[in-house]
Design a protein around this motif. Sequence first.
Motif, PDB file in Angstrom:
ATOM      1  N   TYR A   1      17.766  31.710  18.774  1.00 32.49           N
ATOM      2  CA  TYR A   1      17.644  31.804  20.215  1.00 32.49           C
ATOM      3  C   TYR A   1      18.418  30.677  20.878  1.00 32.49           C
ATOM      4  O   TYR A   1      18.501  29.566  20.363  1.00 32.49           O
ATOM      5  N   LYS A   2      19.006  30.963  22.032  1.00 37.70           N
ATOM      6  CA  LYS A   2      19.541  29.888  22.850  1.00 37.70           C
ATOM      7  C   LYS A   2      18.383  28.950  23.213  1.00 37.70           C
ATOM      8  O   LYS A   2      17.265  29.432  23.438  1.00 37.70           O
ATOM      9  N   PRO A   3      18.609  27.647  23.246  1.00 34.84           N
ATOM     10  CA  PRO A   3      19.888  26.952  23.234  1.00 34.84           C
ATOM     11  C   PRO A   3      20.360  26.459  21.857  1.00 34.84           C
ATOM     12  O   PRO A   3      21.097  25.476  21.787  1.00 34.84           O
ATOM     13  N   ASP A   4      19.964  27.109  20.769  1.00 40.63           N
ATOM     14  CA  ASP A   4      20.507  26.715  19.466  1.00 40.63           C
ATOM     15  C   ASP A   4      22.026  26.892  19.485  1.00 40.63           C
ATOM     16  O   ASP A   4      22.534  27.915  19.961  1.00 40.63           O
TER      17      ASP A   4
ATOM     18  N   ASP B   1      21.104  26.131  29.976  1.00 41.43           N
ATOM     19  CA  ASP B   1      21.879  27.032  29.125  1.00 41.43           C
ATOM     20  C   ASP B   1      23.341  26.599  29.109  1.00 41.43           C
ATOM     21  O   ASP B   1      23.991  26.516  28.050  1.00 41.43           O
ATOM     22  N   LEU B   2      23.872  26.296  30.276  1.00 44.22           N
ATOM     23  CA  LEU B   2      25.268  25.875  30.384  1.00 44.22           C
ATOM     24  C   LEU B   2      25.494  24.533  29.698  1.00 44.22           C
ATOM     25  O   LEU B   2      26.528  24.321  29.053  1.00 44.22           O
ATOM     26  N   ALA B   3      24.538  23.624  29.814  1.00 45.42           N
ATOM     27  CA  ALA B   3      24.672  22.319  29.158  1.00 45.42           C
ATOM     28  C   ALA B   3      24.732  22.485  27.645  1.00 45.42           C
ATOM     29  O   ALA B   3      25.511  21.800  26.960  1.00 45.42           O
ATOM     30  N   ALA B   4      23.936  23.397  27.104  1.00 40.73           N
ATOM     31  CA  ALA B   4      23.943  23.637  25.657  1.00 40.73           C
ATOM     32  C   ALA B   4      25.276  24.240  25.223  1.00 40.73           C
ATOM     33  O   ALA B   4      25.809  23.897  24.158  1.00 40.73           O
ATOM     34  N   ALA B   5      25.846  25.127  26.049  1.00 38.42           N
ATOM     35  CA  ALA B   5      27.149  25.707  25.732  1.00 38.42           C
ATOM     36  C   ALA B   5      28.236  24.631  25.773  1.00 38.42           C
ATOM     37  O   ALA B   5      29.105  24.571  24.891  1.00 38.42           O
ATOM     38  N   ARG B   6      28.192  23.780  26.782  1.00 40.32           N
ATOM     39  CA  ARG B   6      29.182  22.700  26.888  1.00 40.32           C
ATOM     40  C   ARG B   6      29.103  21.762  25.688  1.00 40.32           C
ATOM     41  O   ARG B   6      30.125  21.279  25.191  1.00 40.32           O
ATOM     42  N   ALA B   7      27.896  21.517  25.198  1.00 35.88           N
ATOM     43  CA  ALA B   7      27.720  20.635  24.049  1.00 35.88           C
ATOM     44  C   ALA B   7      28.378  21.192  22.798  1.00 35.88           C
ATOM     45  O   ALA B   7      28.692  20.432  21.864  1.00 35.88           O
TER      46      ALA B   7
END
Length: 243
Positions: A163-166, A193-199
């Motif tokens: 599951y996101k934010p994995d 959600d966006l911060a996890a994608a940016r990471a």
Amino acid sequence: MSETDTSRPASAPALPKVLAFDVFGTVVDWHGSIVREVSALRLPVDPGQFAIAWRAGYRPAMARVRGGELGWTKIDDLHRMILDDILVKFGLEDMDEAMRRHLNLVWHRLDPWPDAVEGLRRLKSKFTLCTLSNGNLGLLADMAKRAGLPWDLILSAEVFRHYKPDPEAYLGVCEVFDVAPAEMMLVAAHQDDLAAARACGCRAAYVERRFEFGPTLPKDVSPDPANDWHATDFLDLARQLGC
């Protein structure tokens, strides 16, 4: 956002190849849709409060899966677990199985935001579009069929068993399309959600959904300079991306 607002960074980044969309709240109006269905069923509850309570169980339920307390469990089943719990809290524990199943499938029948379908069509003229949702595949397919959402591909946390934010969810999209993380952009109405994608090295576009939680609980939709793009809706995002 007005023409004088800074929705695009001063030094605009190169465009991505793939746009992956969060779905609940970003593409579809879960709150308004649940209020509609609960009202149609004439349940003796406040429809808005019922919708908020149901959604409030979402993150804790996923945390049980991500933390290992539960094995992999698809969102349909997590939604049902949460529903059974809140029916007791709202004094509806006598609801029969057929009605519980029908109500639980409301998540397959969520209405798109008014700009969603046309905005996606415009974006699709230039980019590859997919979902990146914690919703399970069957749910997302039913939703897309009903609402006319023009995805190129439906992807889900179910595909990656994370599951996101994995990070496996975001990087999984990149693997599917054989693109570098910088060539994939997550589009979402949720800053975490966006911060996890940016990471993970992916790009990020925030879309304002001020009334995701209903008209009485407006969200703060202030821009985050860490994101690559900030748009009022999908049509605005399409305009900014040249579609």
